[in-house]
Write an enzyme that holds these catalytic residues in place. Structure first.
Site, PDB file in Angstrom:
ATOM      1  N   LYS A  65      68.345  35.151  47.913  1.00 41.24           N
ATOM      2  CA  LYS A  65      67.177  35.651  48.634  1.00 41.24           C
ATOM      3  C   LYS A  65      67.125  34.971  49.978  1.00 41.24           C
ATOM      4  CE  LYS A  65      63.933  38.635  47.754  1.00 41.24           C
ATOM      5  NZ  LYS A  65      63.886  39.731  46.771  1.00 41.24           N
ATOM      6  N   ASP A  70      63.048  43.530  51.755  1.00 40.04           N
ATOM      7  CA  ASP A  70      61.976  43.078  50.859  1.00 40.04           C
ATOM      8  C   ASP A  70      60.717  43.280  51.707  1.00 40.04           C
ATOM      9  OD1 ASP A  70      61.766  41.439  48.113  1.00 40.04           O
ATOM     10  OD2 ASP A  70      60.236  40.642  49.434  1.00 40.04           O
TER      11      ASP A  70
HETATM   12  N1  GLU Z   1      64.170  42.873  47.586  1.00 42.36           N
HETATM   13  C1  GLU Z   1      64.524  43.721  46.484  1.00 42.36           C
HETATM   14  C2  GLU Z   1      64.361  42.953  45.199  1.00 42.36           C
HETATM   15  O1  GLU Z   1      63.428  42.187  45.073  1.00 42.36           O
HETATM   16  C3  GLU Z   1      65.872  44.381  46.665  1.00 42.36           C
HETATM   17  C4  GLU Z   1      67.040  43.472  46.842  1.00 42.36           C
HETATM   18  C5  GLU Z   1      68.346  44.181  47.137  1.00 42.36           C
HETATM   19  O2  GLU Z   1      68.378  45.410  47.167  1.00 42.36           O
HETATM   20  O3  GLU Z   1      69.328  43.463  47.341  1.00 42.36           O
HETATM   21  O4  GLU Z   1      65.088  43.082  44.247  1.00 42.36           O
END
Ligand code: GLU
Length: 448
Positions: free
Chosen positions: A126, A166
């Site tokens: 993340k 996100d």
């Molecule tokens: N931010 C999204 C999540 O919480 C998507 C992450 C992604 O597609 O890599 O899973």
């Protein structure tokens, strides 16, 4: 409590005392792993839990950018590459003023197990920044994104780490960041980011995937009780991309989303966010950069309640889709007072641990976000597959794969419950099923 889990938890509580969100998510996950840890004493010898709670690598960097008036600003950027046992690091970037290492760590830790649940080869990561996109012009957003990518590009790549969106990061931001990555590398490596536009390697259904996936997951759960979405009312919080996807799919299945919320308060629309005009208006509200949901109430003449969350309204299914820790004990009591039988987390960690345990003891179905919202990152993994093959699958193909993925997550979670005699517990089942694959891969790859 298993003595090894207790020790690791104690260590995390001490070391991360200044990062309460991270401690919260580690407590939630590790406590529910007790049956599988009891069954595998070999985890302790290689300190598997002590390793899984430490990111493999973390980057913090400075991001400077100039506003439209010529003033320079300095923000912090982060990328935490948490666990790469299953595949390239994968997870979104959050741009929000609340971002600090504790937020990135909790999201990154959750991402490990969520990504494992998709069944696709992706590790957990993340990142993000404390940059506040609210009220910024397109040019300011572009300069920020270019500066952010200039600092990050050498640490990511299609076989290394694949960021996505996100909160605060959508198609526009991904486009600016991809442009800068391509310019810096001089290579067409579009598998480096997901959530791209359709003209340069995006996947059909990626924008809808998190919301649609959440509804498919819920439909699968309802089906087991002989039910479906027809004529059901759904309470949603937030009004972003995820809420938009939920409104669209619930309407398609004959139900209606009756609430939305924003930092300013919530709206109650008894007719439901069901028409194309209303659903598309959510996108307009988001792209306006105002971050206000009162605009919806003003436009469609429905009730708006300032400064409140929607959980006191009547609904059959609650789907919190806004932010972490939006449901504490007070909101849990509101939900119970309305006799809600299905509590489906959608946003990452929307429930405090206390409220989650309380709801689990009272409500028929409680579903955890790491399973419910996994369709988003799942379709991101499908986007990576298409990029590596340099093809574009059609919308029906992707939709079908997403539906199968969500049904399979429910199935695997329940299989874990059965294996460890947990009854019907989608929360513990998801944690155990997600953990199991990562633990096996870590054991087989040796200690480091
Ligand atoms: N931010 C999204 C999540 O919480 C998507 C992450 C992604 O597609 O890599 O899973």
């Amino acid at each position: 409590m298993n003595a090894y889990i207790a020790r690791v938890l104690e260590n995390v509580r001490t070391k991360h005392a200044s990062e309460p969100e991270y401690v919260q998510t580690v407590e939630e996950v590790l406590e529910s792993l007790e049956p599988i840890v009891n069954a595998h004493p070999e985890y302790e010898q290689v300190d598997l839990l002590g390793r899984i709670v430490e990111p493999e690598r973390m980057f913090t960097f400075r991001v400077c950018w100039m506003d439209d008036a010529g003033q320079w600003h300095t923000n912090l950027g982060y990328r935490f590459q948490f666990n790469g046992a299953l595949g390239p690091y994968k997870g979104g970037l959050r741009f929000h003023p609340s971002v600090y290492p504790g937020i990135i760590k909790f999201l990154g830790f959750e991402q490990i197990f969520k990504n494992s649940l998709t069944g696709l080869p992706i590790g957990g990561a993340k990142g993000g920044s404390d940059f506040d996109p609210r009220g910024k012009s397109d040019a300011e957003i572009m300069r920020f994104c270019q500066s952010f990518m200039t600092a990050l590009y050498r640490y990511i790549g299609p076989d290394c780490d694949v960021p996505a969106g996100d909160i605060g990061v959508g198609g526009r931001e991904i486009g600016f960041m991809y442009g800068q990555y391509r310019r810096l590398k001089g290579l067409w490596e579009n598998g480096v980011l997901t959530g791209k536009g359709m003209t340069y390697g995006g996947s059909h259904f990626r924008p809808e995937a998190t919301g649609y996936g959440a509804v498919y997951y819920t439909a699968e759960v309802l089906k087991a009780f002989g039910l479906d979405f027809k004529d059901k009312t759904v309470g949603v919080s937030g009004f972003g991309n995820v809420a938009w996807g939920i409104c669209k799919k619930v309407a398609e299945l004959g139900g209606k989303v009756v609430t939305l919320s924003g930092p300013d308060g919530y709206v109650y629309d008894p007719d439901g966010v069901t028409t194309e005009e209303k659903i598309e208006y959510l996108l307009e509200m988001r792209s306006s950069g105002r971050d206000r949901c009162q605009d919806y109430a003003d436009k469609f003449g429905v009730k708006f309640v300032a400064g409140e969350r929607p959980w006191g309204e009547k609904m059959d299914i609650a789907m919190p889709s806004a932010f972490q820790n939006e449901i504490g004990m007070k909101e849990a009591d509101q939900i119970l007072a309305n006799n809600v039988e299905y509590y489906i987390e959608v946003a990452n960690m929307p429930t405090t641990n206390e409220a989650l345990a309380y709801l689990q003891s009272k409500v028929k179905v409680v579903a955890p976000s790491k399973a419910v919202n996994a369709g988003g990152v799942g379709v991101s993994a499908l986007e990576m597959s298409q990029n590596s093959e340099r093809i574009v699958w059609d919308a029906e193909q992707v939709d079908e794969m997403l539906q199968k993925m969500m049904a399979n997550i429910v199935k695997e979670s329940l299989a874990a419950c059965e294996e460890f005699n947990l009854g019907y517990n989608l929360v513990a089942g998801a944690n155990i099923a997600g953990f199991k694959k990562v633990a096996t891969a870590m054991l087989e790859q040796g200690v480091f």
